[in-house]
Design a protein around this motif. Structure first.
Motif, PDB file in Angstrom:
ATOM      1  N   GLU A   2       0.822  -1.189   0.000  1.00  0.00           N
ATOM      2  CA  GLU A   2       0.000   0.000   0.000  1.00  0.00           C
ATOM      3  C   GLU A   2       0.868   1.256   0.000  1.00  0.00           C
ATOM      4  O   GLU A   2       1.863   1.337   0.697  1.00  0.00           O
ATOM      5  CB  GLU A   2      -0.905   0.010   1.232  1.00  0.00           C
ATOM      6  CG  GLU A   2      -1.854  -1.197   1.287  1.00  0.00           C
ATOM      7  CD  GLU A   2      -2.669  -1.201   2.547  1.00  0.00           C
ATOM      8  OE1 GLU A   2      -2.453  -0.315   3.401  1.00  0.00           O
ATOM      9  OE2 GLU A   2      -3.519  -2.093   2.688  1.00  0.00           O
ATOM     10  N   ASN A   3       0.461   2.228  -0.827  1.00  0.00           N
ATOM     11  CA  ASN A   3       1.126   3.533  -0.850  1.00  0.00           C
ATOM     12  C   ASN A   3       2.638   3.413  -0.995  1.00  0.00           C
ATOM     13  O   ASN A   3       3.394   3.992  -0.231  1.00  0.00           O
ATOM     14  CB  ASN A   3       0.779   4.321   0.413  1.00  0.00           C
ATOM     15  CG  ASN A   3      -0.702   4.610   0.508  1.00  0.00           C
ATOM     16  OD1 ASN A   3      -1.386   4.737  -0.499  1.00  0.00           O
ATOM     17  ND2 ASN A   3      -1.201   4.693   1.721  1.00  0.00           N
ATOM     18  N   PHE A   5       5.348   4.710  -2.825  1.00  0.00           N
ATOM     19  CA  PHE A   5       5.544   5.857  -3.700  1.00  0.00           C
ATOM     20  C   PHE A   5       6.895   5.769  -4.425  1.00  0.00           C
ATOM     21  O   PHE A   5       7.837   6.499  -4.126  1.00  0.00           O
ATOM     22  CB  PHE A   5       5.439   7.156  -2.902  1.00  0.00           C
ATOM     23  CG  PHE A   5       4.062   7.409  -2.371  1.00  0.00           C
ATOM     24  CD1 PHE A   5       3.014   7.679  -3.228  1.00  0.00           C
ATOM     25  CD2 PHE A   5       3.813   7.350  -1.009  1.00  0.00           C
ATOM     26  CE1 PHE A   5       1.729   7.898  -2.752  1.00  0.00           C
ATOM     27  CE2 PHE A   5       2.539   7.574  -0.520  1.00  0.00           C
ATOM     28  CZ  PHE A   5       1.492   7.840  -1.395  1.00  0.00           C
ATOM     29  N   ASP A  26       0.048   5.044  -7.194  1.00  0.00           N
ATOM     30  CA  ASP A  26      -0.006   6.003  -6.089  1.00  0.00           C
ATOM     31  C   ASP A  26       0.898   7.199  -6.357  1.00  0.00           C
ATOM     32  O   ASP A  26       0.545   8.342  -6.069  1.00  0.00           O
ATOM     33  CB  ASP A  26       0.404   5.320  -4.777  1.00  0.00           C
ATOM     34  CG  ASP A  26      -0.657   4.361  -4.271  1.00  0.00           C
ATOM     35  OD1 ASP A  26      -1.848   4.625  -4.503  1.00  0.00           O
ATOM     36  OD2 ASP A  26      -0.294   3.354  -3.648  1.00  0.00           O
ATOM     37  N   LYS A  30      -0.222  11.100  -6.943  1.00  0.00           N
ATOM     38  CA  LYS A  30       0.368  12.141  -6.102  1.00  0.00           C
ATOM     39  C   LYS A  30       0.935  13.261  -6.968  1.00  0.00           C
ATOM     40  O   LYS A  30       0.759  14.455  -6.673  1.00  0.00           O
ATOM     41  CB  LYS A  30       1.458  11.515  -5.232  1.00  0.00           C
ATOM     42  CG  LYS A  30       2.088  12.440  -4.201  1.00  0.00           C
ATOM     43  CD  LYS A  30       3.085  11.639  -3.373  1.00  0.00           C
ATOM     44  CE  LYS A  30       3.741  12.506  -2.298  1.00  0.00           C
ATOM     45  NZ  LYS A  30       4.703  11.724  -1.466  1.00  0.00           N
TER      46      LYS A  30
END
Length: 200
Positions: A2-3, A5, A26, A30
């Motif tokens: 998850e997430n 980046f 993600d 962003k």
């Protein structure tokens, strides 16, 4: 996961080369949100975002909005019309300086982190929608990255004495226990095993 980046920026080495931005969903979301924020606010001039490269090192990406006149006076890009030894050496030096700066910023952030917050550098989550083998592969990769970051933190704050054992017992073993628990749950759940067998 998850997430996560992760974002890679590939610039032009020579004229007419392609430039590329490669990142996770993600990361691209962003980046898009930051661009939208700059475009909607006439007074806004820049946005600074934090991302990671695939080996776990972090860096900041600065997005600046300029006028047409300012754009015409931007610094020259680091490529030339012909490939020469001197230009290659200059390009390599520039890349090395950028990488060193990125590593320095990430380490500063890491060393300033409290021990209890080192958890933010752990990026693995068991995925019931994929196979046991792929989960194991992803876990192994993330464990190695987490090991490197935790070891750097421990060496900086507590010295190198018994650092391997400290990192193993304080940071890695809990993650291994969590992974084994998830693995046992998966292997004893017929519906998950059946679904994962189809994936394989």
């Amino acid at each position: 996961m998850e997430n996560l980046f992760i974002l890679h920026l590939f610039s032009q080495q020579f004229q007419y080369d392609d430039a590329k931005i490669v990142g996770t969903r993600d990361s691209l979301l962003k980046l898009r949100n930051a661009l939208n924020k700059l475009l909607r606010n006439d007074a806004a001039k820049e946005e600074v975002l934090g991302f990671f490269v695939v080996d776990g090192e972090g860096f900041n990406l600065k997005i600046e909005k300029v006028s047409n006149d300012e754009a015409l006076n931007l610094p020259s890009l680091p490529y030339t019309e012909t490939s020469t030894v001197s230009s290659d050496e200059s390009f390599d030096k520039s890349i090395n300086n950028v990488l060193a700066s990125m590593v320095g910023r990430f380490q500063s952030e890491l060393f300033a982190t409290d021990e209890k917050n080192l958890e933010k550098y752990w990026h693995f989550r068991w995925n019931n929608n994929t196979s046991v083998e792929l989960n194991t592969y992803e876990f192994t990769e993330m464990l190695e990255i987490y090991n490197r970051n935790c070891r750097k933190w421990e060496e900086h704050h507590n010295g190198i004495s018994c650092v391997v054992e400290r990192v193993r017992d304080k940071y890695l073993m809990p993650k291994i226990h969590e992974f084994l628990a998830a693995l046992r749950t998966t292997l004893t759940d017929p519906s998950v095993v059946s679904s994962n067998s189809i994936d394989r």
